[in-house]
Design a protein around this motif. Structure first.
Motif, PDB file in Angstrom:
ATOM      1  N   THR A 105       0.271 -16.500 -12.862  1.00 36.81           N
ATOM      2  CA  THR A 105       1.290 -15.998 -11.939  1.00 36.81           C
ATOM      3  C   THR A 105       0.877 -14.657 -11.356  1.00 36.81           C
ATOM      4  OG1 THR A 105       2.979 -17.100 -13.286  1.00 36.81           O
ATOM      5  CG2 THR A 105       3.736 -15.456 -11.712  1.00 36.81           C
ATOM      6  N   MET A 106       0.177 -13.850 -12.184  1.00 30.68           N
ATOM      7  CA  MET A 106      -0.251 -12.528 -11.731  1.00 30.68           C
ATOM      8  C   MET A 106      -1.271 -12.641 -10.606  1.00 30.68           C
ATOM      9  SD  MET A 106       0.816  -9.599 -12.745  1.00 30.68           S
ATOM     10  CE  MET A 106       0.632  -8.299 -11.528  1.00 30.68           C
ATOM     11  N   VAL A 107      -2.090 -13.685 -10.635  1.00 31.04           N
ATOM     12  CA  VAL A 107      -3.054 -13.903  -9.541  1.00 31.04           C
ATOM     13  C   VAL A 107      -2.308 -14.156  -8.238  1.00 31.04           C
ATOM     14  CG1 VAL A 107      -4.855 -15.435  -8.677  1.00 31.04           C
ATOM     15  CG2 VAL A 107      -4.853 -14.746 -11.082  1.00 31.04           C
ATOM     16  N   LYS A 140      -1.626  -8.086  -1.770  1.00 30.32           N
ATOM     17  CA  LYS A 140      -2.645  -7.799  -0.758  1.00 30.32           C
ATOM     18  C   LYS A 140      -2.126  -8.030   0.653  1.00 30.32           C
ATOM     19  CE  LYS A 140      -5.995 -10.355  -2.417  1.00 30.32           C
ATOM     20  NZ  LYS A 140      -7.335 -10.956  -2.567  1.00 30.32           N
ATOM     21  N   GLU A 141      -1.163  -8.959   0.787  1.00 32.19           N
ATOM     22  CA  GLU A 141      -0.569  -9.179   2.103  1.00 32.19           C
ATOM     23  C   GLU A 141       0.228  -7.963   2.568  1.00 32.19           C
ATOM     24  OE1 GLU A 141       1.790 -12.657   1.727  1.00 32.19           O
ATOM     25  OE2 GLU A 141       0.088 -14.011   1.367  1.00 32.19           O
ATOM     26  N   MET A 142       0.730  -7.185   1.575  1.00 26.78           N
ATOM     27  CA  MET A 142       1.508  -5.987   1.911  1.00 26.78           C
ATOM     28  C   MET A 142       0.634  -4.732   1.958  1.00 26.78           C
ATOM     29  SD  MET A 142       4.436  -7.377   2.221  1.00 26.78           S
ATOM     30  CE  MET A 142       5.400  -5.897   2.409  1.00 26.78           C
ATOM     31  N   ASP A 143      -0.660  -4.885   1.696  1.00 31.25           N
ATOM     32  CA  ASP A 143      -1.580  -3.746   1.710  1.00 31.25           C
ATOM     33  C   ASP A 143      -1.882  -3.374   3.161  1.00 31.25           C
ATOM     34  OD1 ASP A 143      -3.361  -1.788   1.156  1.00 31.25           O
ATOM     35  OD2 ASP A 143      -4.875  -3.075   0.220  1.00 31.25           O
ATOM     36  N   ALA A 144      -1.215  -2.336   3.652  1.00 30.74           N
ATOM     37  CA  ALA A 144      -1.314  -1.982   5.077  1.00 30.74           C
ATOM     38  C   ALA A 144      -2.713  -1.551   5.471  1.00 30.74           C
ATOM     39  CB  ALA A 144      -0.300  -0.885   5.406  1.00 30.74           C
ATOM     40  N   VAL A 171      10.430 -10.603  -5.991  1.00 31.43           N
ATOM     41  CA  VAL A 171      11.428 -10.680  -7.063  1.00 31.43           C
ATOM     42  C   VAL A 171      11.305 -11.997  -7.812  1.00 31.43           C
ATOM     43  CG1 VAL A 171      13.892 -10.627  -7.573  1.00 31.43           C
ATOM     44  CG2 VAL A 171      12.968  -9.172  -5.765  1.00 31.43           C
ATOM     45  N   ARG A 172      11.060 -13.081  -7.091  1.00 21.53           N
ATOM     46  CA  ARG A 172      10.938 -14.393  -7.730  1.00 21.53           C
ATOM     47  C   ARG A 172       9.738 -14.433  -8.668  1.00 21.53           C
ATOM     48  NH1 ARG A 172      10.655 -17.058  -3.527  1.00 21.53           N
ATOM     49  NH2 ARG A 172       8.449 -17.637  -3.468  1.00 21.53           N
ATOM     50  N   LEU A 173       8.600 -13.867  -8.249  1.00 21.50           N
ATOM     51  CA  LEU A 173       7.414 -13.851  -9.098  1.00 21.50           C
ATOM     52  C   LEU A 173       7.602 -12.947 -10.315  1.00 21.50           C
ATOM     53  CD1 LEU A 173       4.602 -13.735  -6.367  1.00 21.50           C
ATOM     54  CD2 LEU A 173       5.133 -15.639  -7.893  1.00 21.50           C
ATOM     55  N   PHE A 209      -2.347  -1.975 -11.794  1.00 19.01           N
ATOM     56  CA  PHE A 209      -1.050  -2.507 -11.375  1.00 19.01           C
ATOM     57  C   PHE A 209      -0.679  -3.749 -12.179  1.00 19.01           C
ATOM     58  CE2 PHE A 209       1.632  -5.090  -8.546  1.00 19.01           C
ATOM     59  CZ  PHE A 209       2.679  -4.200  -8.344  1.00 19.01           C
ATOM     60  N   ASN A 210      -1.658  -4.637 -12.362  1.00 14.51           N
ATOM     61  CA  ASN A 210      -1.390  -5.847 -13.140  1.00 14.51           C
ATOM     62  C   ASN A 210      -1.005  -5.498 -14.583  1.00 14.51           C
ATOM     63  OD1 ASN A 210      -2.048  -7.265 -10.882  1.00 14.51           O
ATOM     64  ND2 ASN A 210      -3.956  -8.115 -11.655  1.00 14.51           N
ATOM     65  N   GLN A 211      -1.720  -4.553 -15.173  1.00 17.73           N
ATOM     66  CA  GLN A 211      -1.426  -4.162 -16.551  1.00 17.73           C
ATOM     67  C   GLN A 211      -0.036  -3.546 -16.662  1.00 17.73           C
ATOM     68  OE1 GLN A 211      -3.494  -4.850 -19.223  1.00 17.73           O
ATOM     69  NE2 GLN A 211      -1.619  -4.300 -20.329  1.00 17.73           N
TER      70      GLN A 211
END
Length: 261
Positions: free
Chosen positions: A139-141, A148-152, A173-175, A206-208
């Motif tokens: 799920t984290m992947v 990354k889509e929000m990485d301006a 929020v769902r993820l 961030f993942n951690q």
């Protein structure tokens, strides 16, 4: 065929692993049980010598071991018939057999069952936790791809502004809910985490952080150290602003209090 069996019945594999883990303590229990039976067999052989009951049930030491093992330690009757037969000879013999049953059938066998149950339970919990970690990593992947889509600026890092923009997305929020992470907890700690990361976080950090914020995650010494650092930094900020006569800000950035979900 065994591999297919374990694949379709993972509970069998858990039981096998539990027995393997508990093999050493089980061996110690069986060794202690055999010592009790062996010593008791010698005692009963000597005590009941020259009696009819002794000639029938405790004729030799091996015969006495078999009697105590089959009729007392492993018997579902818990040595009841043998105690009745011993009582006809003398009440003290029946009482001694009763004590032996308490030591072997009740205490040692109960200890063995409890040991197996607790070990298998622990192995099952570890297996479930490993499966959950695998699901969370998968799920984290997906979550990081969404990040990354929000990485301006497409620099591979997430800043605090990008983080709050990210939390405005329903998919985010769902993820997070899927990984058993409360978005409110991330918001409350965002100031401290991003400040500690000099305003931005890499994918690994961030993942951690997100995985550490799971509701099922157990606290560790590392978490207590992080909490101490957080409280220390906030107290320093508080006293610094108080000494300079500046207005005291809350521990959480104003953006954290803005509606973003």
């Amino acid at each position: 065929r065994l591999v297919k069996l374990f694949r379709f019945l993972p509970e069998v594999l858990v039981i096998v692993k539990g027995i393997a883990v508990a093999l050493r303590p089980i061996s110690l229990v069986f060794t202690l049980l055999f010592m009790i039976i062996y010593i008791s067999a010698i005692i009963f052989r000597v005590m009941l010598e020259n009696t009819k009951f002794g000639a029938e049930q405790f004729r030799t030491v091996p015969h006495a071991i078999a009697t105590l093992l089959l009729d007392c330690a492993m018997s579902g009757t818990r040595g009841g018939p043998l105690m009745k037969e011993a009582y006809q000879q003398h009440a003290i013999y029946s009482f001694l057999i009763f004590i032996f049953v308490l030591l072997t059938n009740v205490t040692m066998m109960g200890l063995l069952v409890g040991l197996l149950v607790q070990t298998i339970k622990k192995v099952a919990e570890v297996e479930e936790e490993e499966k959950k970690n695998i699901r969370n990593k998968e799920t984290m992947v997906d979550f990081w791809n969404h990040v990354k889509e929000m990485d301006a600026d497409n620099d591979g890092f997430i800043t605090v502004d990008e983080f709050f923009n990210l939390l405005r997305q329903r998919k985010t929020v769902r993820l997070l809910k899927k990984m058993d992470v409360e978005p409110e907890g991330l918001i409350l700690l965002s100031d401290f985490v991003f400040e500690d990361g000099h305003g931005r976080l890499s994918q690994v950090d961030f993942n951690q952080w997100v995985l550490d914020m799971r509701l099922t995650q157990r606290g560790t010494i590392k978490d207590h150290i992080a909490t101490r650092k957080f409280m220390t930094s906030k107290f320093r900020q508080f006293f610094k602003e108080a000494a300079n006569g500046e207005p005291i800000h809350g521990a959480i950035n104003s953006r954290a209090n803005s509606p973003c979900l």
